[in-house]
Design an enzyme around this catalytic site. Structure first.
Site, short mmCIF file in Angstrom:
data_model
loop_
_atom_site.label_atom_id
_atom_site.label_comp_id
_atom_site.label_asym_id
_atom_site.label_seq_id
_atom_site.Cartn_x
_atom_site.Cartn_y
_atom_site.Cartn_z
N LYS A 1 6.84 7.12 -10.85
CA LYS A 1 7.98 6.67 -10.06
C LYS A 1 9.04 7.76 -9.92
O LYS A 1 9.76 7.81 -8.91
CB LYS A 1 8.57 5.40 -10.68
CG LYS A 1 7.68 4.18 -10.50
CD LYS A 1 7.38 3.92 -9.03
CE LYS A 1 6.58 2.66 -8.80
NZ LYS A 1 6.30 2.42 -7.36
N THR B 1 10.09 -11.26 -9.73
CA THR B 1 8.83 -11.72 -9.17
C THR B 1 8.18 -12.69 -10.16
O THR B 1 8.56 -12.77 -11.34
CB THR B 1 7.87 -10.54 -8.94
OG1 THR B 1 7.55 -9.94 -10.20
CG2 THR B 1 8.50 -9.51 -8.02
N ASP C 1 -3.99 -5.33 0.35
CA ASP C 1 -3.87 -5.73 -1.05
C ASP C 1 -5.28 -5.84 -1.62
O ASP C 1 -6.24 -6.07 -0.88
CB ASP C 1 -3.13 -7.06 -1.19
CG ASP C 1 -2.49 -7.23 -2.57
OD1 ASP C 1 -3.25 -7.34 -3.56
OD2 ASP C 1 -1.26 -7.23 -2.66
N ASN D 1 4.74 0.14 -0.88
CA ASN D 1 5.24 -0.76 -1.91
C ASN D 1 4.34 -0.89 -3.14
O ASN D 1 4.81 -1.09 -4.25
CB ASN D 1 5.45 -2.15 -1.29
CG ASN D 1 5.52 -3.25 -2.33
OD1 ASN D 1 6.51 -3.41 -3.04
ND2 ASN D 1 4.43 -4.01 -2.44
N TYR E 1 3.74 5.26 -15.82
CA TYR E 1 4.39 4.60 -14.68
C TYR E 1 5.73 5.26 -14.38
O TYR E 1 6.04 5.55 -13.21
CB TYR E 1 4.59 3.12 -14.99
CG TYR E 1 5.36 2.34 -13.95
CD1 TYR E 1 4.74 1.92 -12.77
CD2 TYR E 1 6.70 2.00 -14.15
CE1 TYR E 1 5.44 1.19 -11.82
CE2 TYR E 1 7.41 1.27 -13.20
CZ TYR E 1 6.77 0.87 -12.05
OH TYR E 1 7.47 0.15 -11.10
#
Length: 258
Positions: free
Chosen positions: A169, A200, A46, A100, A165
Site C-alpha cells: 500500500k 465493511t 471479482d 480497488n 500489505y
C-alpha cells in the site's frame, strides 16, 4: 449521523465507462452501486462469483442499468487485460479506472515466505499497475481519463500486523506519483484514494471488537465510523470532471485517524 439532504450527482459520470476491480463486496460493492446510480456504464471484476451476481441483480432491481460482472483472478494479468478489453467493447473506452481490489489478511514477519510475499504484491499492487497500463491507450484516445489507485492509511501509521500489505500500500503511492507525471500530458489523472478503517462486513466480523471500538474513539477526530459509502463518494468526485485539475495526490478518508 444521518444526513437529510441528498448527496451530489455528477453529470459527467452519466454514460461514462467505469472499470472497478474487487467490486463484489465491501468498498468495491459500494463503488459499483454508486457509479451505477450515477448512470455510469459499470464493469467490475471479482474472484467471488456468487455475491457479485447477487449485486448485479440488486442494482438492476433498483431500476439502474445492470453493471457487467466478469469473473477474474487479478493475479492473472492476461485475464485482467482481457476483462478490460471486454469492458471497452461492451461499454466503450474505459475512462475511469478504480483499482480497488486488495486483501489485508494479518501476518507476522517470521511467517512470511517468498511465495506469500509475491502473492501479497500480486493481490495488492501488481494488478493496479497493469490495469493502468491497459486503460492508458483508450483514455489517451478518448481525450483523457481518471485512474484511482486504492491505498490505505496502514502504511502511514505503520501497522505492525501485516507488513507485506503495508509495503504494497505504500508502493501504491509511489506508483501513483510516477504514473501521474507520465500520463499527465495525455490528460489522464492519477490519484490515490486512502481509506481509514472502513466498516465493511469483513472488517466488522473479523476485527471490530470492544478494543477496536475503543481504538476508533481514541484515534479518529470524528465520532462516526467510516462507511464504504464515504469512500465511494470520494471516488465519484475523483472520477468526475469536477476534479479535472486534481492529480498526483492522496485523498484520505479516515475520519481524522492520521
Amino acid at each position: 449521523m444521518t444526513f437529510q439532504h441528498p448527496f451530489a450527482t455528477y453529470p459527467s459520470l452519466q454514460d461514462r465507462s467505469i472499470f472497478i476491480t474487487g467490486g463484489g463486496s465491501g468498498i468495491g460493492a459500494s463503488l459499483v452501486r454508486h457509479f451505477s446510480a450515477q448512470g455510469s456504464r459499470v464493469t467490475f471484476v471479482d474472484i467471488a462469483e456468487q455475491p457479485s451476481k447477487v449485486l448485479v441483480e440488486e442494482i438492476a432491481g433498483k431500476g439502474h442499468t445492470a453493471p457487467l460482472f466478469l469473473p477474474c483472478d487479478l493475479r492473472d494479468t492476461d485475464a485482467l487485460r482481457q476483462a478490460i478489453h471486454v469492458a471497452a467493447k461492451t461499454h466503450g473506452p474505459v475512462t475511469a479506472l478504480l483499482n480497488n481490489a486488495g486483501n489485508d489478511d494479518r501476518h507476522r514477519t517470521e511467517d512470511v515466505t517468498p511465495a506469500y510475499w509475491d502473492d501479497r504484491m500480486s493481490v495488492n499492487l501488481k494488478h493496479q499497475f497493469f490495469a493502468a497500463q491497459a486503460v492508458r491507450p483508450m483514455m489517451r484516445d478518448a481525450g483523457g481519463g481518471s485512474i484511482i489507485n486504492f491505498s490505505s492509511i496502514t502504511w502511514m501509521v505503520g501497522d505492525a500486523d501485516c507488513p507485506a500489505y503495508v509495503t504494497a500500500k505504500a508502493a501504491v503511492w509511489g506508483m501513483t506519483r510516477a504514473l501521474a507525471r507520465e500520463f499527465g500530458p495525455e490528460r489522464i489523472r492519477v490519484n490515490a484514494l486512502v481509506p481509514g478503517w472502513v466498516m465493511t462486513e469483513r472488517q466488522m466480523k473479523l476485527w471490530l471488537d470492544a478494543a477496536g471500538e475503543r481504538q476508533i474513539r481514541d484515534r479518529q477526530c470524528l465520532e462516526d465510523k467510516v462507511q464504504p459509502d464515504d469512500i465511494a463518494r470520494m471516488a465519484l468526485f475523483l472520477a468526475a470532471d469536477d476534479s479535472r485539475m486534481c492529480t498526483s495526490q492522496q485523498f484520505v478518508v479516515d475520519g481524522g485517524w492520521i
